[in-house]
Design a protein around this motif. Structure first.
Motif, PDB file in Angstrom:
ATOM      1  N   ARG A   1     -93.598  21.433  24.117  1.00 23.81           N
ATOM      2  CA  ARG A   1     -94.308  22.577  23.558  1.00 23.81           C
ATOM      3  C   ARG A   1     -95.582  22.111  22.867  1.00 23.81           C
ATOM      4  O   ARG A   1     -95.654  21.011  22.333  1.00 23.81           O
ATOM      5  N   ALA A   2     -96.529  22.983  22.838  1.00 22.54           N
ATOM      6  CA  ALA A   2     -97.770  22.672  22.133  1.00 22.54           C
ATOM      7  C   ALA A   2     -97.563  22.952  20.656  1.00 22.54           C
ATOM      8  O   ALA A   2     -97.647  24.086  20.214  1.00 22.54           O
ATOM      9  N   GLY A   3     -97.233  21.935  19.921  1.00 20.83           N
ATOM     10  CA  GLY A   3     -97.055  22.078  18.477  1.00 20.83           C
ATOM     11  C   GLY A   3     -98.151  21.335  17.754  1.00 20.83           C
ATOM     12  O   GLY A   3     -98.844  20.501  18.331  1.00 20.83           O
ATOM     13  N   ASP A   4     -98.293  21.614  16.509  1.00 22.66           N
ATOM     14  CA  ASP A   4     -99.262  20.929  15.673  1.00 22.66           C
ATOM     15  C   ASP A   4     -98.784  19.492  15.459  1.00 22.66           C
ATOM     16  O   ASP A   4     -97.767  19.263  14.818  1.00 22.66           O
ATOM     17  N   LYS A   5     -99.496  18.539  16.019  1.00 25.73           N
ATOM     18  CA  LYS A   5     -99.073  17.131  15.975  1.00 25.73           C
ATOM     19  C   LYS A   5     -98.970  16.603  14.543  1.00 25.73           C
ATOM     20  O   LYS A   5     -98.047  15.848  14.225  1.00 25.73           O
ATOM     21  N   ASP A   6     -99.898  16.988  13.674  1.00 27.54           N
ATOM     22  CA  ASP A   6     -99.842  16.529  12.287  1.00 27.54           C
ATOM     23  C   ASP A   6     -98.610  17.080  11.575  1.00 27.54           C
ATOM     24  O   ASP A   6     -97.945  16.371  10.821  1.00 27.54           O
TER      25      ASP A   6
ATOM     26  N   ALA B   1     -85.870  16.402   1.466  1.00 23.47           N
ATOM     27  CA  ALA B   1     -85.171  17.506   2.133  1.00 23.47           C
ATOM     28  C   ALA B   1     -85.900  18.826   1.871  1.00 23.47           C
ATOM     29  O   ALA B   1     -86.031  19.664   2.772  1.00 23.47           O
ATOM     30  N   ASN B   2     -86.369  19.003   0.649  1.00 23.81           N
ATOM     31  CA  ASN B   2     -87.117  20.215   0.312  1.00 23.81           C
ATOM     32  C   ASN B   2     -88.429  20.276   1.099  1.00 23.81           C
ATOM     33  O   ASN B   2     -88.817  21.340   1.590  1.00 23.81           O
ATOM     34  N   GLU B   3     -89.099  19.139   1.239  1.00 24.46           N
ATOM     35  CA  GLU B   3     -90.332  19.107   2.032  1.00 24.46           C
ATOM     36  C   GLU B   3     -90.023  19.432   3.501  1.00 24.46           C
ATOM     37  O   GLU B   3     -90.768  20.179   4.155  1.00 24.46           O
ATOM     38  N   THR B   4     -88.922  18.909   4.001  1.00 25.74           N
ATOM     39  CA  THR B   4     -88.522  19.175   5.375  1.00 25.74           C
ATOM     40  C   THR B   4     -88.269  20.668   5.575  1.00 25.74           C
ATOM     41  O   THR B   4     -88.674  21.246   6.595  1.00 25.74           O
ATOM     42  N   ARG B   5     -87.632  21.295   4.587  1.00 27.30           N
ATOM     43  CA  ARG B   5     -87.406  22.752   4.653  1.00 27.30           C
ATOM     44  C   ARG B   5     -88.746  23.478   4.766  1.00 27.30           C
ATOM     45  O   ARG B   5     -88.884  24.416   5.556  1.00 27.30           O
ATOM     46  N   PHE B   6     -89.721  23.054   3.987  1.00 32.01           N
ATOM     47  CA  PHE B   6     -91.057  23.646   4.049  1.00 32.01           C
ATOM     48  C   PHE B   6     -91.633  23.556   5.464  1.00 32.01           C
ATOM     49  O   PHE B   6     -92.115  24.546   6.019  1.00 32.01           O
ATOM     50  N   TRP B   7     -91.586  22.357   6.078  1.00 32.90           N
ATOM     51  CA  TRP B   7     -92.151  22.167   7.408  1.00 32.90           C
ATOM     52  C   TRP B   7     -91.370  22.939   8.463  1.00 32.90           C
ATOM     53  O   TRP B   7     -91.964  23.462   9.415  1.00 32.90           O
ATOM     54  N   LEU B   8     -90.046  23.018   8.324  1.00 30.54           N
ATOM     55  CA  LEU B   8     -89.255  23.815   9.266  1.00 30.54           C
ATOM     56  C   LEU B   8     -89.686  25.284   9.220  1.00 30.54           C
ATOM     57  O   LEU B   8     -89.829  25.929  10.264  1.00 30.54           O
ATOM     58  N   LYS B   9     -89.899  25.798   8.028  1.00 29.06           N
ATOM     59  CA  LYS B   9     -90.351  27.186   7.883  1.00 29.06           C
ATOM     60  C   LYS B   9     -91.721  27.386   8.512  1.00 29.06           C
ATOM     61  O   LYS B   9     -91.997  28.415   9.120  1.00 29.06           O
ATOM     62  N   ARG B  10     -92.595  26.392   8.376  1.00 26.88           N
ATOM     63  CA  ARG B  10     -93.924  26.494   8.981  1.00 26.88           C
ATOM     64  C   ARG B  10     -93.818  26.473  10.506  1.00 26.88           C
ATOM     65  O   ARG B  10     -94.480  27.247  11.187  1.00 26.88           O
ATOM     66  N   LEU B  11     -92.995  25.562  11.050  1.00 25.94           N
ATOM     67  CA  LEU B  11     -92.833  25.503  12.499  1.00 25.94           C
ATOM     68  C   LEU B  11     -92.309  26.825  13.050  1.00 25.94           C
ATOM     69  O   LEU B  11     -92.741  27.285  14.107  1.00 25.94           O
ATOM     70  N   PHE B  12     -91.379  27.430  12.322  1.00 29.20           N
ATOM     71  CA  PHE B  12     -90.851  28.723  12.747  1.00 29.20           C
ATOM     72  C   PHE B  12     -91.927  29.802  12.652  1.00 29.20           C
ATOM     73  O   PHE B  12     -92.119  30.595  13.574  1.00 29.20           O
ATOM     74  N   ALA B  13     -92.652  29.827  11.551  1.00 27.70           N
ATOM     75  CA  ALA B  13     -93.701  30.830  11.347  1.00 27.70           C
ATOM     76  C   ALA B  13     -94.783  30.749  12.423  1.00 27.70           C
ATOM     77  O   ALA B  13     -95.329  31.770  12.834  1.00 27.70           O
ATOM     78  N   TYR B  14     -95.066  29.539  12.893  1.00 28.29           N
ATOM     79  CA  TYR B  14     -96.105  29.355  13.905  1.00 28.29           C
ATOM     80  C   TYR B  14     -95.567  29.485  15.326  1.00 28.29           C
ATOM     81  O   TYR B  14     -96.293  29.271  16.291  1.00 28.29           O
ATOM     82  N   GLY B  15     -94.275  29.813  15.456  1.00 26.59           N
ATOM     83  CA  GLY B  15     -93.698  30.039  16.768  1.00 26.59           C
ATOM     84  C   GLY B  15     -93.289  28.788  17.524  1.00 26.59           C
ATOM     85  O   GLY B  15     -92.979  28.863  18.716  1.00 26.59           O
ATOM     86  N   SER B  16     -93.281  27.638  16.867  1.00 29.39           N
ATOM     87  CA  SER B  16     -92.873  26.401  17.533  1.00 29.39           C
ATOM     88  C   SER B  16     -91.363  26.311  17.707  1.00 29.39           C
ATOM     89  O   SER B  16     -90.875  25.599  18.577  1.00 29.39           O
ATOM     90  N   LEU B  17     -90.618  27.015  16.847  1.00 29.41           N
ATOM     91  CA  LEU B  17     -89.152  27.060  16.932  1.00 29.41           C
ATOM     92  C   LEU B  17     -88.718  28.492  17.187  1.00 29.41           C
ATOM     93  O   LEU B  17     -89.261  29.421  16.577  1.00 29.41           O
ATOM     94  N   THR B  18     -87.743  28.660  18.058  1.00 34.47           N
ATOM     95  CA  THR B  18     -87.173  29.987  18.258  1.00 34.47           C
ATOM     96  C   THR B  18     -86.315  30.321  17.038  1.00 34.47           C
ATOM     97  O   THR B  18     -85.973  29.438  16.229  1.00 34.47           O
ATOM     98  N   GLU B  19     -85.936  31.573  16.918  1.00 30.91           N
ATOM     99  CA  GLU B  19     -85.083  31.986  15.801  1.00 30.91           C
ATOM    100  C   GLU B  19     -83.753  31.238  15.827  1.00 30.91           C
ATOM    101  O   GLU B  19     -83.259  30.800  14.788  1.00 30.91           O
TER     102      GLU B  19
END
Length: 128
Positions: free
Chosen positions: A31-36, A75-93
């Protein structure tokens, strides 16, 4: 796959690191995700388990608490990035729901570990 250790947080964070690594590879290749963003979540998501593992050989309760606190922050930072990936459509629900549940459980366990360790240190229980 992380080998069973008999220590629930060591096992859960090892398995979580495996999932983050697989997710990183999948999103990087398929998938085309934000590499950074993917690099950040790879770093923070695997750091959780690394700090928990390092804490198992801590030199003191204070050292153990430091490692568990760092793991909690990662772990808290990871939660933040997971939410961003979901918000940007990189992860399905479905993908998001599955991995965020694991992350939240790890955060909950680490929060309990850090609180209990602090309380024990204040009361003088189990000093190393």
């Amino acid at each position: 796959m992380a080998a069973p250790s008999g220590n629930i947080i060591v096992e859960k964070t090892g398995l979580f690191a495996d999932r983050i690594t697989k997710m990183y590879r999948y999103l990087s290749e398929k998938r085309a995700g934000d590499k950074d963003m993917l690099k950040q979540i790879m770093r923070s998501g695997t750091s959780v388990g690394a700090n928990v593992s390092e804490g198992q050989f801590a030199q003191s309760k204070a050292d153990f608490l430091t490692k568990m606190t760092i793991a909690l922050k990662e772990a808290n930072e990871t939660r933040f990035w997971l939410k961003r990936l979901f918000a940007y459509g990189s992860l399905t629900e479905k993908e998001f729901s599955s991995i965020i549940t694991d992350c939240e459980e790890i955060i909950s366990i680490l929060t309990t570990i850090t609180k209990t360790t602090k309380e024990n240190m204040r009361s003088g229980v189990d000093k190393k």
